[in-house]
Design an enzyme around this catalytic site. Structure first.
Site, PDB file in Angstrom:
ATOM      1  N   THR A 298       0.815  -1.205   0.000  1.00 20.76           N
ATOM      2  CA  THR A 298       0.000   0.000   0.000  1.00 20.76           C
ATOM      3  C   THR A 298       0.853   1.262   0.000  1.00 20.76           C
ATOM      4  O   THR A 298       2.000   1.236   0.474  1.00 20.76           O
ATOM      5  CB  THR A 298      -0.918   0.017   1.241  1.00 20.76           C
ATOM      6  OG1 THR A 298      -1.566   1.284   1.365  1.00 20.76           O
ATOM      7  CG2 THR A 298      -0.113  -0.215   2.516  1.00 20.76           C
ATOM      8  N   ASP A 299       0.293   2.363  -0.487  1.00 21.39           N
ATOM      9  CA  ASP A 299       1.001   3.640  -0.415  1.00 21.39           C
ATOM     10  C   ASP A 299       1.043   4.191   1.006  1.00 21.39           C
ATOM     11  O   ASP A 299       1.802   5.123   1.294  1.00 21.39           O
ATOM     12  CB  ASP A 299       0.372   4.667  -1.368  1.00 21.39           C
ATOM     13  CG  ASP A 299      -1.094   4.956  -1.087  1.00 21.39           C
ATOM     14  OD1 ASP A 299      -1.680   4.325  -0.178  1.00 21.39           O
ATOM     15  OD2 ASP A 299      -1.671   5.810  -1.795  1.00 21.39           O
ATOM     16  N   GLU A 300       0.253   3.622   1.914  1.00 23.24           N
ATOM     17  CA  GLU A 300       0.217   4.144   3.278  1.00 23.24           C
ATOM     18  C   GLU A 300       1.527   3.929   4.028  1.00 23.24           C
ATOM     19  O   GLU A 300       1.765   4.563   5.061  1.00 23.24           O
ATOM     20  CB  GLU A 300      -0.956   3.536   4.048  1.00 23.24           C
ATOM     21  CG  GLU A 300      -2.301   3.923   3.454  1.00 23.24           C
ATOM     22  CD  GLU A 300      -3.472   3.593   4.356  1.00 23.24           C
ATOM     23  OE1 GLU A 300      -3.330   3.719   5.585  1.00 23.24           O
ATOM     24  OE2 GLU A 300      -4.538   3.217   3.834  1.00 23.24           O
TER      25      GLU A 300
ATOM     26  N   LYS B 202       2.294  -3.254   7.400  1.00 18.95           N
ATOM     27  CA  LYS B 202       2.572  -3.458   5.980  1.00 18.95           C
ATOM     28  C   LYS B 202       4.005  -3.041   5.643  1.00 18.95           C
ATOM     29  O   LYS B 202       4.671  -3.683   4.823  1.00 18.95           O
ATOM     30  CB  LYS B 202       1.571  -2.686   5.119  1.00 18.95           C
ATOM     31  CG  LYS B 202       0.174  -3.275   5.110  1.00 18.95           C
ATOM     32  CD  LYS B 202       0.126  -4.702   4.556  1.00 18.95           C
ATOM     33  CE  LYS B 202       0.428  -4.747   3.066  1.00 18.95           C
ATOM     34  NZ  LYS B 202       0.323  -6.141   2.534  1.00 18.95           N
TER      35      LYS B 202
ATOM     36  N   TYR C 176      -1.783  -0.339  11.058  1.00 19.79           N
ATOM     37  CA  TYR C 176      -1.926  -1.044   9.782  1.00 19.79           C
ATOM     38  C   TYR C 176      -0.741  -0.766   8.866  1.00 19.79           C
ATOM     39  O   TYR C 176      -0.083  -1.696   8.380  1.00 19.79           O
ATOM     40  CB  TYR C 176      -3.225  -0.633   9.080  1.00 19.79           C
ATOM     41  CG  TYR C 176      -3.201  -0.926   7.595  1.00 19.79           C
ATOM     42  CD1 TYR C 176      -3.095  -2.234   7.127  1.00 19.79           C
ATOM     43  CD2 TYR C 176      -3.257   0.102   6.653  1.00 19.79           C
ATOM     44  CE1 TYR C 176      -3.051  -2.512   5.767  1.00 19.79           C
ATOM     45  CE2 TYR C 176      -3.216  -0.164   5.296  1.00 19.79           C
ATOM     46  CZ  TYR C 176      -3.109  -1.470   4.853  1.00 19.79           C
ATOM     47  OH  TYR C 176      -3.050  -1.733   3.508  1.00 19.79           O
TER      48      TYR C 176
END
Length: 352
Positions: free
Chosen positions: A134-136, A163, A159
């Site tokens: 993810t870009d997060e 990741k 989260y």
């Protein structure tokens, strides 16, 4: 025909990927999913009986099971979607995110490594381990600039931290053991079969049920939106043509504030499914206290995908959101099945 072990293939992106890959007529899919609240085997009902799609219930944390599956089916690649993915749930209880996203990825990598080292030299060169992220993991952007593959990691939620840790494990397994890995970091996905705790399906379903449309803070947090079928095609492109050890950012080139998203959904529903009282669905919007650690802006620079691999998204947000709303309007049985569980569209992630 290539055999892919797809983990998390009953989830939102995973199920769309399985369907996309099967349509290519070049893949046999072994779909491993433990069917948590967000995993729904009915998302793949249209593939029931297809000999090129095998479903196995189980978790990536179970290395014994994964090793047995790998020995039996001898995959040409592993595509890892399996993850706890909802930020608000990670704020309420990070435990499952640590266990699945970090420990689970480790167990999957170990099973893949022991399988890979026993392959012939030719099969070793052909094997791939593709990790979906993810870009997060990059944290929060200001009003300008974009995340690139070189952006330092700065995760701000349990989260995204989990990741980020899994991404680092994948990278380490390539550099330490030579495992032929690939990693993709995508922007916010939307489209059919998405569990309704995410913004777009939640707003659609709450609007139709007459519930409040809750917007966090001032609603001006910005995300780059990627239609899920575009994402799935990008993953196949990376799987087939990506450079071993490489990381690829996948974005939709559709930056919108959360409030814009809610307004767009309301305006489309006003036309396609008007309220009985004739008023706009915008009347249901309310603003609530922002969630803890809410990143202000994400935006992906997908130049590498275009220049190295020739991929660009096909859907604009206008076309993608219309397809998405149409799908939710036309699939009430799927919605009823998904919403019959514990989740009832309530707010999560208040950190209390």
């Amino acid at each position: 025909m290539k055999t892919l072990l797809v983990t998390g293939g009953a989830g939102f992106i995973g199920s769309n990927f399985v369907r996309t890959a099967i349509k290519c007529d070049n893949y046999k899919i072994i779909n491993l999913d433990k069917l948590t609240y967000a995993g729904n085997i009915t998302s793949l009902d249209d593939l029931t009986g297809n000999p090129n799609c095998v479903f196995i219930k189980g978790a990536i944390e179970d290395r014994t099971l994964v090793a047995e599956i790998i020995r039996k089916y001898k995959p040409d690649a592993i595509v890892n979607f399996a993850a706890e993915s909802h930020v608000d749930r990670s704020i309420d209880d990070p435990r499952d995110f640590i266990h699945t996203n970090i420990v689970g990825t480790y167990e999957l990598l170990e099973a893949a490594r022991f399988y890979w080292v026993g392959l012939s030299n030719q099969d070793k060169k052909a094997f791939r381990f593709l990790h979906i992220s993810t870009d997060e993991v990059y944290g929060s952007l200001g009003q300008s600039g974009y995340f690139t593959e070189e952006t330092p990691y700065a995760p701000n939620s349990p989260y995204s931290a989990s990741k980020a840790a899994s991404d680092h494990l994948v990278r380490a397994y390539h550099h330490t053991y030579g495992l032929p890995t690939l990693t993709t970091n995508c922007s916010n996905n939307y489209g059919p079969y998405q569990f309704p705790e995410k913004l777009i399906p939640l707003m659609i379903l709450n609007a139709l049920s007459g519930r409040s449309l809750t917007v966090y803070g001032d609603g001006l947090n910005i995300r780059d939106w990627l239609y899920v079928e575009d994402h799935c095609n990008a993953i196949i492109t990376v799987l087939e043509n990506g450079n071993i050890g490489g990381t690829y950012n996948i974005g939709g080139h559709n930056e919108k504030t959360n409030l814009e998203i809610v307004h767009i959904i309301c305006d489309i529903l006003d036309i396609d499914k008007p309220r009985a009282d004739g008023r706009s669905y915008r009347q249901q919007i309310i603003f609530v206290k922002d969630r803890p650690g809410h990143d202000r802006r994400y935006a992906i620079d997908a130049t590498k995908m275009k220049t190295e691999l020739g991929w660009i998204p096909k859907e604009s947000f206008k076309t993608g959101i219309q397809k998405t709303i149409n799908w939710y309007l036309n699939n009430p049985v799927w919605i009823e099945n998904v919403c019959s569980g514990k989740y009832r569209g309530e707010r999560l992630g208040e950190g209390i």
